[in-house]
Write a protein that holds these residues in place. Structure first.
Motif, PDB file in Angstrom:
ATOM      1  N   ALA A   1      -5.871  -5.026  13.104  1.00 15.05           N
ATOM      2  CA  ALA A   1      -5.773  -4.648  11.673  1.00 15.05           C
ATOM      3  C   ALA A   1      -4.632  -3.741  11.187  1.00 15.05           C
ATOM      4  CB  ALA A   1      -7.121  -4.061  11.118  1.00 15.05           C
TER       5      ALA A   1
ATOM      6  N   PRO B   1      -1.422  -5.695   9.333  1.00 13.75           N
ATOM      7  CA  PRO B   1      -1.810  -6.305   8.091  1.00 13.75           C
ATOM      8  C   PRO B   1      -2.055  -5.398   6.797  1.00 13.75           C
ATOM      9  CG  PRO B   1      -2.728  -7.552   9.731  1.00 13.75           C
ATOM     10  CD  PRO B   1      -2.218  -6.436  10.314  1.00 13.75           C
ATOM     11  N   LEU B   2      -3.011  -4.366   7.124  1.00 12.31           N
ATOM     12  CA  LEU B   2      -3.334  -3.436   6.289  1.00 12.31           C
ATOM     13  C   LEU B   2      -2.228  -2.153   5.894  1.00 12.31           C
ATOM     14  CD1 LEU B   2      -7.063  -2.196   7.253  1.00 12.31           C
ATOM     15  CD2 LEU B   2      -6.284  -3.931   5.466  1.00 12.31           C
TER      16      LEU B   2
ATOM     17  N   PRO C   1       2.582  -9.883   7.731  1.00 10.77           N
ATOM     18  CA  PRO C   1       1.109  -9.638   8.645  1.00 10.77           C
ATOM     19  C   PRO C   1       0.802 -10.806   9.515  1.00 10.77           C
ATOM     20  CG  PRO C   1       0.883  -8.978   6.138  1.00 10.77           C
ATOM     21  CD  PRO C   1       2.331  -9.459   6.472  1.00 10.77           C
ATOM     22  N   ILE C   2       1.484 -12.024   9.099  1.00 13.21           N
ATOM     23  CA  ILE C   2       1.046 -13.138   9.847  1.00 13.21           C
ATOM     24  C   ILE C   2       1.509 -13.185  11.383  1.00 13.21           C
ATOM     25  CG2 ILE C   2       1.447 -15.599  10.180  1.00 13.21           C
ATOM     26  CD1 ILE C   2       0.052 -15.094   7.639  1.00 13.21           C
TER      27      ILE C   2
ATOM     28  N   ASN D   1      -3.625   3.572   8.986  1.00 13.50           N
ATOM     29  CA  ASN D   1      -2.967   2.973   7.950  1.00 13.50           C
ATOM     30  C   ASN D   1      -2.472   3.977   7.030  1.00 13.50           C
ATOM     31  OD1 ASN D   1      -4.510   1.831   4.907  1.00 13.50           O
ATOM     32  ND2 ASN D   1      -2.914   0.684   6.208  1.00 13.50           N
TER      33      ASN D   1
ATOM     34  N   ARG E   1       8.316  -6.341  -1.261  1.00 10.31           N
ATOM     35  CA  ARG E   1       6.969  -7.192  -1.648  1.00 10.31           C
ATOM     36  C   ARG E   1       6.995  -8.533  -0.915  1.00 10.31           C
ATOM     37  NH1 ARG E   1       6.431  -4.624  -7.152  1.00 10.31           N
ATOM     38  NH2 ARG E   1       4.866  -3.163  -6.675  1.00 10.31           N
ATOM     39  N   ARG E   2       8.271  -9.149  -1.091  1.00  8.36           N
ATOM     40  CA  ARG E   2       7.977 -10.630  -0.371  1.00  8.36           C
ATOM     41  C   ARG E   2       8.071 -10.497   1.271  1.00  8.36           C
ATOM     42  NH1 ARG E   2      12.893 -12.913  -1.748  1.00  8.36           N
ATOM     43  NH2 ARG E   2      13.844 -11.900   0.101  1.00  8.36           N
TER      44      ARG E   2
ATOM     45  N   ALA F   1       6.112  -8.113   2.416  1.00 11.24           N
ATOM     46  CA  ALA F   1       4.666  -7.766   2.768  1.00 11.24           C
ATOM     47  C   ALA F   1       3.827  -9.041   2.710  1.00 11.24           C
ATOM     48  CB  ALA F   1       4.092  -6.671   1.609  1.00 11.24           C
ATOM     49  N   VAL F   2       4.244 -10.071   2.068  1.00 10.17           N
ATOM     50  CA  VAL F   2       3.542 -11.443   2.442  1.00 10.17           C
ATOM     51  C   VAL F   2       3.626 -11.962   3.531  1.00 10.17           C
ATOM     52  CG1 VAL F   2       3.081 -13.493   1.311  1.00 10.17           C
ATOM     53  CG2 VAL F   2       3.731 -11.669  -0.285  1.00 10.17           C
TER      54      VAL F   2
ATOM     55  N   TYR G   1       2.343  -2.832   0.071  1.00 13.23           N
ATOM     56  CA  TYR G   1       2.674  -3.516  -1.182  1.00 13.23           C
ATOM     57  C   TYR G   1       2.770  -2.461  -2.547  1.00 13.23           C
ATOM     58  CZ  TYR G   1       2.703  -7.332  -4.421  1.00 13.23           C
ATOM     59  OH  TYR G   1       2.903  -8.245  -5.315  1.00 13.23           O
TER      60      TYR G   1
ATOM     61  N   THR H   1       1.047 -10.640  13.424  1.00 12.34           N
ATOM     62  CA  THR H   1       0.045  -9.999  13.973  1.00 12.34           C
ATOM     63  C   THR H   1      -0.815 -11.118  14.799  1.00 12.34           C
ATOM     64  OG1 THR H   1       0.091  -8.501  12.277  1.00 12.34           O
ATOM     65  CG2 THR H   1      -1.581  -8.228  13.870  1.00 12.34           C
TER      66      THR H   1
ATOM     67  N   TYR I   1       0.683  -3.554   5.596  1.00 11.04           N
ATOM     68  CA  TYR I   1       1.378  -3.937   4.340  1.00 11.04           C
ATOM     69  C   TYR I   1       0.488  -4.127   3.142  1.00 11.04           C
ATOM     70  CZ  TYR I   1       5.234  -4.916   7.168  1.00 11.04           C
ATOM     71  OH  TYR I   1       6.415  -4.843   7.824  1.00 11.04           O
ATOM     72  N   VAL I   2      -0.932  -4.034   3.326  1.00 12.44           N
ATOM     73  CA  VAL I   2      -1.771  -3.958   2.018  1.00 12.44           C
ATOM     74  C   VAL I   2      -1.078  -2.718   1.177  1.00 12.44           C
ATOM     75  CG1 VAL I   2      -3.915  -3.953   0.950  1.00 12.44           C
ATOM     76  CG2 VAL I   2      -3.334  -5.303   2.938  1.00 12.44           C
ATOM     77  N   LEU I   3      -1.384  -1.424   2.179  1.00 13.54           N
ATOM     78  CA  LEU I   3      -0.742  -0.151   1.545  1.00 13.54           C
ATOM     79  C   LEU I   3       0.593  -0.126   0.877  1.00 13.54           C
ATOM     80  CD1 LEU I   3      -1.609   2.650   0.955  1.00 13.54           C
ATOM     81  CD2 LEU I   3      -0.773   3.248   3.186  1.00 13.54           C
TER      82      LEU I   3
END
Lengths: 84, 495
Positions: free
Chosen positions: B79, B82-83, B280-281, B250, B273-274, B276-277, B89, B283, B85-87
């Motif tokens: 986690a 990925p998380l 995560p993959i 995080n 931003r791009r 951040a999309v 973003y 991971t 990158y959520v933050l």
């Protein structure tokens, strides 16, 4: 009259709330998921949950990015034209 | 053995030498070039640069070690990025904007611009440098682990750590941020190749019978590995620990001075931003690492040090030439991200801690930065010698420190009333709570929640309380973190 061009239009950014989904999936749900003792296809459920969580997270960010892009479309052309 | 060693050395030398040459040929190295790559990284280069920092020794050796030693608690690692990158973003474009508009080159520069206080920038820089030391220790532990397993006992830990430290320093001083991005690309190709090759063949080579076989054997021999708290009884790895570790890492994720700086070197906030999309993959490849860790446990159950799980299983079951490639890859995995960390450590000390007000020449500051890097590596090497911690535990220690900057940075971007004294009081209290061993002991008797997250909560409360009692920064300073929406950044609409 002035028009906002930057990231600060609060009313139009509601879709950013989608970014809460990854936290609900990968953090908030874990204590409940951990109560289940199951291993579909021999792989522990908690590991499945975390792996699918990666996809859920990437998907959430991708949806928000698309929606952001749709909103920024007119403004997004400017910087690329300047930089080159 | 000589075949493996030759191949490993060849990979490391060609990658580091070649990338340094490529980067040098392009441009002369200046202080600004050395630090932020001239602010011109595009999407693909930034992607590799970030991957190089995130997929460190921690991912390669640490995750396998925890799969080997504990089982389920290690799954929290999935986690992390990925998380992050959520933050990120939400957070990173704001920081990038501040850097872009106000000529900010580092985290401390940002704090100074946002609060108008040089001493506060020095304090935050110091916390960052302190937290970087256990992070460098992670890399050194990885390097020495690979070297000791490769030489199969003929090289002791002290010599392995010394060689590791010299490798780190050599590569850092010959390379800059841009060459590290090139090395990162080479490293990523190797690391993905090695991990996939081991993952695909390990079931057959060890006689465990494929990936399904590894999981079936785990369920038979270690039935507790599937759920928290994992295989070892009496640990504090409860679901609450699991959640709190994810949240703590995080909060700290983007607070590393080097992550902050890498973000500043992006070409645009769109590139961030791009990224951040896509990022995560990456991971998902931890799954391969976990399986390799399980295979190590099933075949080599009596290792004295779980950090060696991945290297040991490769050493035991794979041909010489492959051991060489894997060892070379492992060394690159530790070297490449360390370069970025150590460069940041050096520039932070040179610009924000060492006589920040004095008017010193670029050359003088470069020298101070290099000296600080040597001292930092020496301290990390000393700590590595005396430590038997797992790589994952070391990283959690590093995160409990760096997360204490989190409340300050986040609030500085959303709350205008955040003051310099509030930030200082909050982060000092936070650092004290994670730094005093008695506090950790007391807290572990109360809850299995990570002490670092508890410290972040207290930190935030203190920060807000003190901020409310002290005078807010000047309008111009606030605008660095929270651009004034009534003034610039708007264009008149056509009438």
């Amino acid at each position: 009259m002035e028009v906002e061009t930057s990231m600060s239009g609060p009313t139009r950014r509601r879709h950013r709330l989608l970014l809460v989904i990854p936290y609900l999936w990968t953090v908030a749900a874990v204590p409940a998921v951990n109560l289940v003792h199951a291993s579909p296809l021999d792989v522990p459920l908690l590991l499945w949950w975390a792996l699918i969580g990666v996809l859920v997270t990437a998907g959430s960010i991708a949806v928000v990015w698309r929606l952001d892009n749709a909103l920024d479309a007119p403004a997004a052309d400017e910087p690329t034209a300047v930089q080159r | 053995m000589t075949v493996a060693l030759g191949i490993a050395l060849f990979i490391v030398a060609v990658t580091t030498g070649g990338t340094t040459y490529l980067a040098r040929r392009r441009r002369k190295v200046t202080m600004s070039e050395w630090a932020v790559g001239g602010r011109s990284f595009g999407g693909i280069l930034l992607w590799f640069l970030s991957a190089g920092e995130i997929y460190t020794t921690f991912a390669f050796l640490g995750a396998a070690g925890w799969a080997y030693a504990y089982g389920a608690p290690g799954f929290y690692i999935l986690a992390n990025a990925p998380l992050g990158y959520v933050l990120g973003y939400w957070l990173l474009p704001k920081i990038w904007r501040a850097g872009h508009d106000h000529n900010v080159m580092s985290q401390a520069d940002y704090i100074r611009a946002r609060f108008g206080r040089r001493w506060l920038a020095g304090l935050i820089a110091l916390i960052g440098v302190l937290a970087l030391i256990p992070y460098v220790q992670v890399q050194l532990t990885g390097l020495s682990t690979i070297l000791t397993v490769m030489f199969h006992g003929s090289v002791g830990k002290p010599l392995a750590v010394l060689v590791g430290a010299l490798l780190l320093l050599t590569f850092t001083f010959t390379a800059g941020l841009r060459s590290s991005a090139f090395a990162s690309m080479v490293k990523d190709v190797f690391v993905v190749g090695v991990v996939v090759a081991v993952f695909v063949t390990i079931g057959t080579l060890t006689g465990l019978g494929g990936i399904g076989g590894i999981f079936r054997h785990m369920a038979e021999q270690h039935p507790n590995y599937t759920n928290l708290p994992g295989m070892q009884s009496g640990t504090h790895y409860s679901p609450w620990w699991f959640c709190s570790s994810i949240l703590m890492t995080n909060i700290g994720y983007w607070m590393w001075p080097h992550s902050f700086q890498a973000n500043l070197s992006a070409k645009s906030d769109r590139a961030i931003r791009r990224n951040a999309v896509l990022q995560p993959i990456y991971t998902l490849s931890y799954f391969f690492i976990f399986v390799i860790g399980f295979a190590a446990l099933l075949t080599l159950p009596h290792l004295t040090d779980s950090n060696t799980a991945l290297v040991s299983v490769i050493y035991r079951y794979f041909p010489q030439w492959f051991i060489g490639i894997a060892a070379g890859t492992g060394i690159l995995v530790a070297l490449v991200p360390s370069t970025v960390m150590l460069l940041t450590l050096g520039t932070t000390v040179a610009r924000n801690i060492y006589r920040p007000t004095a008017d010193l020449s670029d050359r003088h500051r470069l020298l101070v930065g290099r000296l600080a890097t040597v001292v930092g590596v020496a301290i990390a090497a000393y700590l590595t010698l005396g430590s038997s911690s797992t790589i994952v535990s070391l990283l959690l220690v590093a995160y409990s420190g760096i997360a204490q900057i989190g409340p300050a940075v986040v609030l500085s971007l959303i709350w205008r009333r955040t003051t310099a004294y509030g930030v200082a009081a909050g982060s000092l209290v936070g650092i004290a709570l994670v730094g005093i061993p008695q506090v950790s002991t007391w807290w572990s008797g109360i809850s299995s929640i990570e002490v670092g997250l508890f410290a972040v909560a207290v930190n935030t409360v203190v920060l807000v309380a003190v901020s409310l009692c002290t005078r807010a920064p000047e309008q111009a300073n606030i605008a660095v973190g929270i651009p004034d929406s009534t003034l610039p950044r708007t264009v008149p609409a056509p009438a």
